[in-house]
Design an enzyme around this catalytic site. Structure first.
Site, short mmCIF file in Angstrom:
data_model
loop_
_atom_site.label_atom_id
_atom_site.label_comp_id
_atom_site.label_asym_id
_atom_site.label_seq_id
_atom_site.Cartn_x
_atom_site.Cartn_y
_atom_site.Cartn_z
N ARG A 32 44.69 131.23 135.09
CA ARG A 32 45.14 132.45 135.49
C ARG A 32 46.53 132.45 135.30
O ARG A 32 47.28 133.50 136.06
CB ARG A 32 44.74 133.08 136.83
CG ARG A 32 43.04 133.11 136.81
CD ARG A 32 42.24 134.66 137.86
NE ARG A 32 40.82 134.03 137.18
CZ ARG A 32 40.22 133.86 138.96
NH1 ARG A 32 40.56 134.01 139.92
NH2 ARG A 32 38.61 134.61 138.69
N ARG A 36 47.80 138.71 136.47
CA ARG A 36 47.46 138.66 137.90
C ARG A 36 49.18 139.30 138.68
O ARG A 36 48.69 139.88 139.21
CB ARG A 36 46.80 137.46 138.22
CG ARG A 36 45.48 137.46 137.79
CD ARG A 36 44.43 137.13 138.36
NE ARG A 36 43.36 137.23 139.30
CZ ARG A 36 42.73 136.99 140.37
NH1 ARG A 36 42.97 135.89 139.59
NH2 ARG A 36 42.69 137.70 140.93
N ARG A 45 50.34 146.35 131.23
CA ARG A 45 48.73 146.50 131.45
C ARG A 45 48.40 148.12 132.08
O ARG A 45 47.18 148.55 132.06
CB ARG A 45 48.41 146.05 132.63
CG ARG A 45 47.11 144.16 131.98
CD ARG A 45 46.35 144.62 131.47
NE ARG A 45 45.20 145.61 131.81
CZ ARG A 45 44.43 144.99 132.46
NH1 ARG A 45 44.41 143.99 133.19
NH2 ARG A 45 43.14 146.58 133.29
N ASP A 81 39.13 136.85 128.76
CA ASP A 81 37.95 137.19 130.09
C ASP A 81 36.86 136.97 128.77
O ASP A 81 36.57 136.89 128.66
CB ASP A 81 38.09 138.94 130.42
CG ASP A 81 36.79 138.39 131.66
OD1 ASP A 81 37.91 138.48 132.67
OD2 ASP A 81 35.68 138.35 131.53
N TYR A 156 26.21 136.69 135.71
CA TYR A 156 26.28 138.37 135.42
C TYR A 156 25.99 139.07 134.92
O TYR A 156 25.23 140.23 135.88
CB TYR A 156 27.86 138.01 135.11
CG TYR A 156 29.38 137.76 135.58
CD1 TYR A 156 29.55 138.82 137.05
CD2 TYR A 156 29.95 136.45 134.99
CE1 TYR A 156 30.66 138.50 137.76
CE2 TYR A 156 31.29 136.45 136.18
CZ TYR A 156 31.27 136.42 137.58
OH TYR A 156 32.01 136.54 137.72
#
Length: 349
Positions: A32, A36, A45, A81, A156
């Site tokens: 990551r 972030r 973003r 992702d 998920y």
């Protein structure tokens, strides 16, 4: 067989360490690292949904490169992702701010599994375009591609979103093995397609993030997950790029993660690195394993913990320094820069 030329990604310290070859210093990158914690990431973003940002090659390129302008890390990792390929094959998944991936129609029956079709390159043209752009920008710096592991993706899809205990997922695995293996097989095909697309576009290595697989027992991993992860790594063997296998809380599974066929086994912070290497077996390179929370504790603590990890890594067949999971959003980027320099300086040969 052609051999990598000097100053090419395949002869970089990162790739050499993944293969257990001699390196001038311990290579380092951060899970990551793209996004972030960086203010420039938040700026580009702004107003763009997470999954939409992953489909814009110019934005993927920019965000992937941002951390390399701040830190002298030894590899870039593609900004994407793990649910991108799911959405690309028609799964109604979205990433909700503050929640994570949410699936509108969770999988409950074989008819739901039938909706999961294999991923074709035409489903993710933005991936090939972004990877090719990045390879041109990076020069001799390797690019790591990645995909979600089948258990984590299954969680998920079955839970309908993030889960603390993955109870529905494990209940399906225990109680409906035929449905479970059908689901895992479909997700394995999707992961293979996504990883192959990245490698064929120029990625120098790939990592399988089976982040939540540490919630299962070794025996359940062997019976219900290992055949599928083994097929993923086997399908990539002919490409000749390093393959990394990572999960959180996998101290009891490290030998099985090694059996699955990856060249590198990622390790979280719950087990000393030398013990992790012993468990992974087969002279494999290990990757890790600083607790991301340590980065919030002050530089003296960061330095002491990093040096301790490097001490544990002495004499191992190969080591890639990393965190035990992803960079926390509140991490000071300057601490990551100092840590990168420290690892290089302490291990320079």
């Amino acid at each position: 067989m052609t051999h990598p030329q000097p100053n090419q990604p395949q002869s970089s310290p990162f790739v050499r360490a993944c293969r257990g070859e001699p390196v001038p210093y311990t290579p380092i990158w951060f899970m990551r690292q793209a996004g972030r914690s960086l203010p420039e990431y938040k700026r580009v973003r702004e107003g763009i949904a997470m999954l939409d940002s992953c489909t814009r090659p110019e934005l993927v390129t920019e965000i992937t490169l941002q951390p390399l302008r701040r830190y002298d890390v030894d590899a870039a990792i593609l900004y994407s992702d793990i649910v991108v390929p799911l959405r690309a094959v028609g799964v109604d998944v979205d990433i909700k701010p503050g929640i994570g991936p949410v699936v509108e129609r969770p999988i409950r029956a074989m008819s739901d599994v039938a909706r999961l079709r294999p991923l074709e390159p035409a489903d993710v043209p933005f991936i090939g375009e972004a990877v090719k752009s990045l390879v041109g920008e990076l020069g001799d710096k390797p690019l790591i591609g990645f995909a979600g592991g089948p258990f984590t993706l299954a969680s998920y899809l079955v839970e309908g979103g993030p889960s603390k205990n993955h109870d529905r997922t494990k209940a399906l695995m225990y109680g409906e093995p035929e449905l479970w293996h059908a689901l895992m097989s479909r997700l394995t095909d999707i992961a293979i397609g996504f990883l192959q697309a990245q490698i064929e576009a120029g990625a120098s290595a790939v990592q399988l993030f089976d982040s939540w697989v540490g919630v299962v027992s070794p025996e359940d991993y062997r019976q219900s997950i290992l055949p599928h992860t083994r097929r993923i790594f086997s399908s990539l063997a002919a490409f000749g790029v390093p393959r990394i296998h990572f999960g959180v809380g996998t101290g009891e599974l490290l030998g099985l993660l090694g059996e699955a066929g990856a060249d590198v086994v990622g390790v979280d912070w719950r087990i000393p690195l030398d013990e992790a290497a012993r468990r992974a077996g087969g002279g494999k390179t290990v990757q890790g394993n600083l607790d991301p929370s340590v980065l919030l504790a002050g530089w003296d603590v960061v330095e002491a913990r990093a040096r301790a990890i490097l001490d544990h890594a002495k004499g191992l067949p190969g080591h890639v320094f990393n965190l035990g999971h992803g960079v926390l959003p509140e991490t000071d980027p300057d601490v990551l820069a100092r840590l990168t320099d420290l690892v290089h300086e302490v291990t320079a040969r």
